[in-house]
Scaffold this motif. Structure first.
Motif, short mmCIF file in Angstrom:
data_model
loop_
_atom_site.label_atom_id
_atom_site.label_comp_id
_atom_site.label_asym_id
_atom_site.label_seq_id
_atom_site.Cartn_x
_atom_site.Cartn_y
_atom_site.Cartn_z
N LYS A 319 0.93 -1.19 -0.07
CA LYS A 319 -0.03 -0.23 -0.01
C LYS A 319 0.84 1.38 0.11
N LYS A 320 1.99 1.01 0.82
CA LYS A 320 2.88 2.29 0.93
C LYS A 320 3.69 2.47 -0.45
N LYS A 321 4.17 1.20 -1.05
CA LYS A 321 4.81 1.51 -2.45
C LYS A 321 5.00 0.24 -3.00
N PRO A 322 4.52 0.10 -4.44
CA PRO A 322 4.61 -0.94 -5.14
C PRO A 322 6.16 -1.50 -5.11
N VAL A 323 6.32 -2.79 -5.58
CA VAL A 323 7.80 -3.43 -5.51
C VAL A 323 7.82 -3.92 -7.09
N GLU A 324 9.24 -3.48 -7.60
CA GLU A 324 9.64 -4.07 -8.68
C GLU A 324 10.27 -5.29 -8.70
N VAL A 325 9.53 -6.25 -9.51
CA VAL A 325 10.14 -7.81 -9.27
C VAL A 325 10.33 -8.10 -10.74
N THR A 326 11.18 -9.28 -10.72
CA THR A 326 11.75 -9.96 -11.99
C THR A 326 10.98 -11.13 -12.24
N ASP A 327 10.55 -10.94 -13.60
CA ASP A 327 9.74 -12.21 -14.15
C ASP A 327 10.69 -13.54 -14.34
N PRO A 328 10.65 -14.58 -13.60
CA PRO A 328 11.63 -15.40 -13.65
C PRO A 328 11.52 -16.33 -14.89
N PHE A 329 10.33 -16.11 -15.76
CA PHE A 329 10.16 -17.02 -16.92
C PHE A 329 10.32 -16.21 -18.19
N GLU A 330 9.80 -14.83 -18.14
CA GLU A 330 9.97 -14.16 -19.31
C GLU A 330 10.96 -13.15 -19.22
N GLY A 331 11.64 -12.90 -18.13
CA GLY A 331 12.85 -12.06 -17.96
C GLY A 331 12.18 -10.68 -18.09
N GLY A 332 13.04 -9.61 -17.75
CA GLY A 332 12.48 -8.39 -17.36
C GLY A 332 11.86 -8.17 -16.11
N THR A 333 11.37 -6.92 -15.87
CA THR A 333 10.69 -6.59 -14.71
C THR A 333 9.37 -6.18 -14.79
N PHE A 334 8.74 -6.21 -13.63
CA PHE A 334 7.18 -5.55 -13.58
C PHE A 334 7.04 -5.04 -12.31
N THR A 335 5.93 -4.18 -12.23
CA THR A 335 5.64 -3.68 -10.94
C THR A 335 4.39 -4.30 -10.23
N LEU A 336 4.72 -4.77 -9.20
CA LEU A 336 3.86 -5.69 -8.30
C LEU A 336 3.14 -4.81 -7.28
N THR A 337 1.86 -4.31 -7.60
CA THR A 337 1.10 -3.51 -6.79
C THR A 337 0.23 -4.13 -5.73
N TYR A 338 -0.49 -3.65 -4.89
CA TYR A 338 -1.35 -3.96 -3.79
C TYR A 338 -2.52 -4.42 -4.59
N ALA A 339 -3.26 -4.00 -5.30
CA ALA A 339 -3.97 -4.15 -6.10
C ALA A 339 -3.90 -5.63 -6.95
N ASP A 340 -2.82 -5.77 -7.35
CA ASP A 340 -2.49 -6.82 -8.45
C ASP A 340 -2.37 -8.11 -7.30
N VAL A 341 -1.95 -7.93 -6.16
CA VAL A 341 -1.82 -9.07 -5.14
C VAL A 341 -3.44 -9.32 -4.96
N ILE A 342 -4.47 -8.37 -4.32
CA ILE A 342 -5.56 -8.75 -4.02
C ILE A 342 -6.64 -9.11 -5.06
N GLY A 343 -6.45 -8.70 -6.26
CA GLY A 343 -7.03 -9.13 -7.46
C GLY A 343 -6.71 -10.50 -7.75
N THR A 344 -5.52 -10.84 -7.57
CA THR A 344 -4.87 -12.36 -7.93
C THR A 344 -5.42 -13.35 -6.70
N LEU A 345 -5.46 -12.77 -5.61
CA LEU A 345 -6.10 -13.57 -4.47
C LEU A 345 -7.46 -13.92 -4.56
N LEU A 346 -8.18 -13.08 -4.93
CA LEU A 346 -9.61 -13.14 -5.00
C LEU A 346 -9.99 -14.09 -6.27
N GLY A 347 -9.08 -14.28 -7.41
CA GLY A 347 -9.25 -15.29 -8.27
C GLY A 347 -8.94 -16.64 -7.48
N THR A 348 -7.96 -16.86 -6.55
CA THR A 348 -7.58 -18.22 -6.02
C THR A 348 -8.65 -18.65 -5.30
#
Length: 590
Positions: A319-348
């Motif tokens: 919530k304070k700050k998104p995290v830049e993480v590395t895609d271990p499969f495709e390479g490169g980085t992407f931004t992981l946000t609070y909303a991404d995590v909650i949206g993904t968990l809702l799917g699970t």
């Protein structure tokens, strides 16, 4: 665990596409509330609605063979049943004939709003029990504006990307995102409010269309099974045409009074009435508590501390700050946000094996964040888990990606056109940031996710109302019983919705299921057997029933997977291309 990859492929949490709701307790399996005795109303609506439809010529179904074994037809029905000789809308119908000696016709609806009933009927052999397929023709009627019926389109094609770019989040977080989300939502709803088809897509109109198709098929009374939002279509049909059905099942149930709103609740947003977020929030809390109890040998996320405390710390940081993480499969980085995590968990949480899916997802997220913070080290977390490609893809997903092969993705248009013509609201869209704060307090994390999905239904946003929408009463005495199915841990259709519907609707019975995921038919053997018996016999149970849990929350690795739910199966279902004649391209109504 068996078929982990298949499970993770089913992660879906597109906000608003499976709207349905309920509240549960997070300790031991909840005990269903005792249904209260409702004051029922005699069926004066029956004569009114039947008389209205008697003025409309019964359509002829010009069946043609389609998709390598099914039968298809398209019928023209009144856009406004008060003006039967006026404008028409094309409605697509698909039938799969009974595999044995037929006893009737079973109509189906997958929910949404926005799901295709023709696709669901085509796939009947994948989700209906063989005994039911043997005895019933299965018919799907694509709701007007949806699927292969005439397509509602609120925006010009060239404007869709420009408007939708600010809606491509699981839900908006922070003042800037929220303001952009509101502005984009208003552009869509203002366009829909001026669209003649969009303002004629209430559930009542779909119920009338379904009744006209039933008449066209002959003298059979209607049998029906509807999931998620499809439960509201079933409840509405039962109240508008109480004498016209033989058997009616609703699974993943919306409280009809919460969905439509009443004079006393129309000043509240839809999520506050439906409580979807509360169901999802308490389901996750139950999973994290039990994860801590069984420990890391059964739940990997328990390694390194209490799962509830770890999750609280994770979400607080994001919530304070998104995290830049590395895609271990495709390479490169992407931004992981609070909303991404909650949206993904809702799917699970939609999965019948939600506890294990939550464990995999949170452990993978933890591993990626640790790797980004110490990329050269091999931490204990990164050693104990195998990252799942599907989790990473879900975290990166465009939340408004098109769901069908049409040039214009009308899923949001369809969702708003149905939901907002049904829901009575006097809310203001500018007040939704304040509603989100309140919703987060009542249903941590998931309250805002569900709230923003229907922000377009604010009273000053979607202004094109259908004067023929049905908003109650929902307590008609039905000659035949309605079978209501509620899942304790449903993250979308709150179990409380099933309890409330059972307490309102005359001659209904409730099956309560202690199972995970969204809907219970096909997941709980106990539920499936009782629903099949009801459909085949046409006789509702004498008393309510409770189905116990049939699987462990955190089974041993390699244990047999629970069956997929009907919504999961349908996520991967579409009418096949190049397999026999099919529906013509739907007419677009702008």
């Amino acid at each position: 665990m068996k078929n982990v990859r298949t499970r993770l492929l089913a992660l879906t949490a597109t906000a608003g596409l499976a709207l349905s709701l309920g509240s549960v307790t997070a300790s031991a399996a909840p005990t269903p509330a005792a249904p209260t005795k409702a004051t029922t109303t005699t069926s004066t609506t029956t004569s009114t609605e039947d008389a209205k439809l008697d003025k409309v010529a019964t359509p002829r179904l010009g069946w043609f063979s389609c998709y390598g074994g099914a039968e298809c037809a398209t019928v023209k029905l009144p856009l406004d049943y008060d003006n039967p000789k006026g404008a028409k809308t094309n409605v697509a119908v698909l039938r799969q004939k009974a595999t044995g000696k037929r006893i009737g016709t079973l109509f189906v609806n997958p929910g949404g709003p926005g799901g295709s009933s023709t696709e669901m009927a085509y796939a009947a052999g994948q989700w209906l029990s063989p005994e039911v397929r043997e005895k019933f023709d299965v018919v799907g009627v694509d709701p007007r504006g949806i699927g292969f019926s005439d397509q509602v389109q609120c925006l010009p094609v060239e404007r869709q990307d420009e408007v939708m770019k600010d809606l491509r989040v699981a839900f908006p977080v922070g003042t800037t995102e929220q303001r952009r989300f509101i502005t984009a939502t208003e552009k869509v709803t203002r366009a829909c409010s001026k669209n003649s088809l969009a303002t004629s897509m209430s559930t009542a109109e779909v119920a009338r269309d379904m009744e006209m198709v039933r008449r066209a098929l002959g003298s059979d009374k209607l049998s029906y099974i509807g999931f998620s939002y499809g439960s509201h279509l079933g409840t509405t049909y039962a109240n508008m045409f109480p004498k016209n059905f033989r058997s009616l099942v609703i699974d993943g149930v919306l409280s009809p009074t919460a969905w439509s709103g009443t004079r006393s609740t129309q000043s509240s947003p839809l999520e506050e009435r439906l409580r979807s977020g509360r169901g999802a929030s308490k389901a996750l809390d139950k999973i994290l508590r039990e994860c801590g109890k069984v420990g890391p040998s059964r739940c990997g996320y328990a390694e390194g501390g209490d799962p509830r405390a770890k999750f609280a710390a994770l979400t607080a940081e994001l919530k304070k700050k998104p995290v830049e993480v590395t895609d271990p499969f495709e390479g490169g980085t992407f931004t992981l946000t609070y909303a991404d995590v909650i949206g993904t968990l809702l799917g699970t949480l939609y999965d019948p094996e939600a506890p294990s899916m939550v464990d995999f997802t949170l452990t993978d997220i933890e591993s990626m964040i640790e790797a980004s913070e110490a990329p050269q080290s091999r931490t204990a977390t990164s050693q104990r888990t195998t990252l799942h490609r599907e989790v990473v893809a879900e975290l990166k997903k465009d939340r408004t990606a098109p769901r069908r092969g049409f040039v214009y993705d009308n899923s949001l248009d369809a969702f708003l056109s149905v939901t907002c013509t049904d829901s009575r609201e006097t809310t203001r869209i500018d007040d939704f940031p304040a509603y989100a704060t309140k919703s987060d307090a009542a249903a941590p994390h998931f309250g805002p996710a569900w709230l923003w999905s229907s922000a377009g239904c604010a009273g000053d946003a979607f202004t094109g109302q259908d004067e023929d929408a049905y908003v109650g009463p929902y307590n008609r005495v039905t000659p035949k019983g309605v079978l209501v199915v509620g899942n304790y841990w449903d993250p979308a259709t709150n179990y409380d919705g099933a309890v409330r519907t059972r307490s309102i609707l005359g001659r209904s019975r409730l099956i309560s299921s202690d199972s995970w995921g969204h809907t219970a038919y096909g997941v709980s053997a106990c539920v499936t057997q009782r629903v099949d018996s009801y459909l085949l016999r046409g006789i509702s149970p004498r008393i309510d029933a409770t189905c116990p849990a049939e699987t462990e929350m955190f089974p041993d690795w390699g244990a047999q997977s629970a069956p997929e739910s009907v919504p999961q199966l349908l996520e991967r279902t579409s009418l096949p291309k190049g397999k026999g004649k099919g529906f013509p391209a739907p007419t677009v109504v702008r």
